[in-house]
Structures are given as C-alpha cells and as structure tokens.
Design an enzyme around this catalytic site. Sequence first.
Site, short mmCIF file in Angstrom:
data_model
loop_
_atom_site.label_atom_id
_atom_site.label_comp_id
_atom_site.label_asym_id
_atom_site.label_seq_id
_atom_site.Cartn_x
_atom_site.Cartn_y
_atom_site.Cartn_z
N GLY A 171 0.90 -1.12 0.26
CA GLY A 171 0.04 -0.07 -0.03
C GLY A 171 0.76 1.33 0.13
O GLY A 171 2.24 1.16 0.14
N LYS A 172 0.26 2.49 -0.30
CA LYS A 172 1.10 3.55 -0.12
C LYS A 172 0.18 4.68 0.22
O LYS A 172 -1.15 4.56 -0.36
CB LYS A 172 1.78 3.87 -1.36
CG LYS A 172 3.06 4.77 -1.22
CD LYS A 172 4.16 3.93 -0.92
CE LYS A 172 5.32 4.67 -0.38
NZ LYS A 172 6.56 4.02 -0.03
N GLY A 173 0.50 5.74 0.65
CA GLY A 173 -0.26 6.96 0.71
C GLY A 173 0.25 8.32 0.80
O GLY A 173 1.75 8.40 0.61
#
Length: 424
Positions: free
Chosen positions: A113-115
């Site tokens: 994931g990444k944000g």
Amino acid sequence: MAYIEPAPIRDKSNPFESMMERFHIAAEKLGLSEEVYNVLKSPTKEVKVHLPITMDDGSKQVFKGYRVIHSNILGPSKGGVRFDLGVHTDEVKALAAWMTWKCAVVDIPYGGGKGGVKCDPRSLSAGEMERITRAYTVAMKDVIGPETDIPAPDMGTGPREMAWMMDEYSKMEGRTIHSVVTGKPVVLGGSLGREEATGRGVMVCAIKAMEKRSIDPASATCAVQGFGNVGSWAARLLVEKGVKVVAISDKSGAFYKADGIDIEAAIEYRNNNNGTIEGFSGAENIDPDSLLTLDVDVLVPAAMEDVIDANNAHDIKARMIVEGANGPVSANADKILQEKGIMVVPDILANAGGVTVSYFEWIQNRTGYGWTRERVNMRCERFLKSAFEKVFSATKEYDVSMRIAAYIIAVDKVAKTYMFRGGF
Ligand code: NAD
C-alpha cells in the site's frame, strides 16, 4: 496470452509505467494466466480525500490525501505516507505496487500500500503538519488498521508524524494501538535498529553481490549518491566490512578521495551542519554527475529515482549497482546495463531492509515484547541474505537480470497465494 501490453517506456517515465513493464516481463516468464495477471495488476482499493485544514494564520486550506492498497493477498497492506507537492494518484499507485513486490521478495506476510498528501512540508509549521497528519488519519480510519493496512514514514514524514497517526488512531479506537503504524519513535513502540535497517540491507546485498562476482570487500571501492538515512548508513556499514568508500554526495555537491573517505567524520560533519555535507573538508569536491560514472566496484544510488537513464547508462563503469533508492535506474537504462554485464541489485530487494524491520516492529508491538538491537540486526540480515540467494538462483533458472528475477519471485508468490485463496 492476451495481456494488454503496457506502452513502451519513455525515459523519465511515469513510475507506474516503469513498474508495469517489469511486472509484465515477469508475468510472461511465469506464463501467468490472463485472469491472474489482471487481478495482480489492479489495485484493490484507491481512496482520495480532501482535508480542510486551519492554517496558522486562521485561513482554511484544502489538501488532497491519497491511500492506495495495491494488494492484500499476502496479508495486511504495508507502505509509507509521503508528504510532497508531487504526490498524485499514478505515483501512489506505482509505489503501492512496488511495496507488494518488495514484501513478497523478502518473504514477509504483507501486501502493498502507499499513501500521501499533496503538500510542501518545508513550508508548513509543526502545528500545520500535525493537523494535516491527524486529519489524514481520521479520513483514512476505515482503510488503515493493524490488521488491514499499516502505514509507515516516507518522503516528508518521519517518527514524529507516525506518533501523531498512532495517537489519533488510538483515540478513535479508545485504546492504545501501537501496531497501526511502524517507524515510530523507539519510546513509543518503535524498533531498535529501524533507523539503520535500509542501509543494512543495502550493505548485505552489496557484500552478497561481491561474493558472487568474487570481489573481496577488503579491496573493493564504492561510491554512494545521497548521504541521508540510507546512503550514510550503507556507507558506514560497508566501511565496517572493509570496503573503501571513495565518493559521497548529497543535494549540495559531491566529494572524492581515492584512498577512502572517513565516513564517520562525514556523518559527524553532516549532523552538525544542518544535515548536509556542503563544505566538508575531508575530500576533494567533484562534479556530482561524475560520481555516477566513477570506476568503482560498487555504486550505491541512494538519493532519488531515474538518476541512471539511457543518457548516462553507457558511461557507468561500476561492476555492480545496489539500489538504495527506489527506482534510481530507468527501465531503458536497465537494458544498457545488462548488455554491459553490470549487475544491478534491484530496489525491491536491495532496500527492503527497512520494511523488514518495520515488520519486526509490528511483531514486537503485537506481542508487547521489545527485541534487542542485536536480534533485530541479525534477523534483518538473515531475511536479506535468504532473499538475495533466491533472487540470484532465479537469474540462472530464468536467464534474466536480478531485477526481473526479483519480480518473478514476487509475482509468483502473490499469484500462487491468490490461486489458493481464490476470488468470488
Ligand atoms: P533522506 O532524505 O534521508 O536522504 C536523501 C539524500 O539524498 C540526502 O542526502 C539528499 O541531500 C540527497 N539527494 C537528494 N537529491 C540528490 C541529488 N540529486 N544528488 C545527490 N544527492 C541527492 O532519504 P532516505 O530515507 O535516505 O531515502 C533515500 C532513498 O531511499 C529514497 O529513494 C527513498 O524512497 C529510498 N528508501 C528509503 C528507505 C528508508 O528506510 N529510509 C527505505 C526504502 C527506500
């Protein structure tokens, strides 16, 4: 196989295209079915939020926040939160997929994931940063969680922001939950050994790569681009192994010393000089671009993406490149380096020490038992050595570069897990 082939790669390409090209090659080598190919290439979840924040002067500003879960097939998704003006959907999507492959290569039970938040951290006060971080945490409440999606620091964020995220999430849940983020201050459940973990992984991979090429570390030379967390720790740990680090650089410039730079002195200088080596007197100033083309055994790009591209790849003289940074070698440069016989230890393996020790932090939080630094370092090295060996064997089995071998291992693992789990 009826995949839709990604568009050919331009140099300085968008990171999503660059990741997709490598994924595509690995999928073809594995003979992945179209069904599984389509599952693995599509992010599971993409969330975009708008955060209205009260600025110090009383005005309201709206910031865009993103979180992309590329895959949760292997386990809860894991990946950093980036605060930068350049944050956009495609970048976050690419970085999230990168995390899926990175976790799979080092065999930790996480998806990717990444944000991020589109903002300029340098122009924000501590109070503004805190309000943005807390607002982001609240907005992502239904996405993040210790069993679902576990953020960590990335560009523009660090232990301070992770402490705020952990606190805000804990308040919403009504109890202290350390394991919702990693990269926290040690006093708040962070892991010993996390600070140096990525540099340690780079060192382990460099030593392994030298072993494969029969280069004795005690007579090897190395150049390191970027003297921040990853670059300086990699340099320090390589020196401990007897490697001569002859060149270092940061945003302010580059330095060279043929018989080896005193890395401890350079780190001390940087720590007392606002985080930069500008004005360091222990070596001679050189043109920063020339650092990349020095005749050394090991080149460690540990600053930013796409620094080695089709324009300078022909001039690289290093025997091997160990990617401390994410994406420092463009897809077009990959082909040139391979033709020149230069071994490239890819980012998803070489800089995976950080996420590995983040995994250890999460385990420590969940068991409520802190490990010693020695235990963290020993296990980090064990994970990285084992991953390196697997990737190296795959280069022989599939007759591919280390990068494609790493993607093959990762894609194969996620694909097999998906087949067992099944879909709707
Ligand atoms: P950092 O901010 O601590 O250091 C970055 C360094 O690169 C600084 O010294 C900066 O001056 C230098 N730099 C920037 N532009 C440069 C240029 N054009 N030429 C030479 N030097 C330049 O960042 P970091 O945590 O060390 O991360 C570096 C890279 O490693 C990034 O690509 C990051 O995504 C990647 N990475 C970091 C970690 C981690 O745990 N920190 C984990 C995986 C990957």
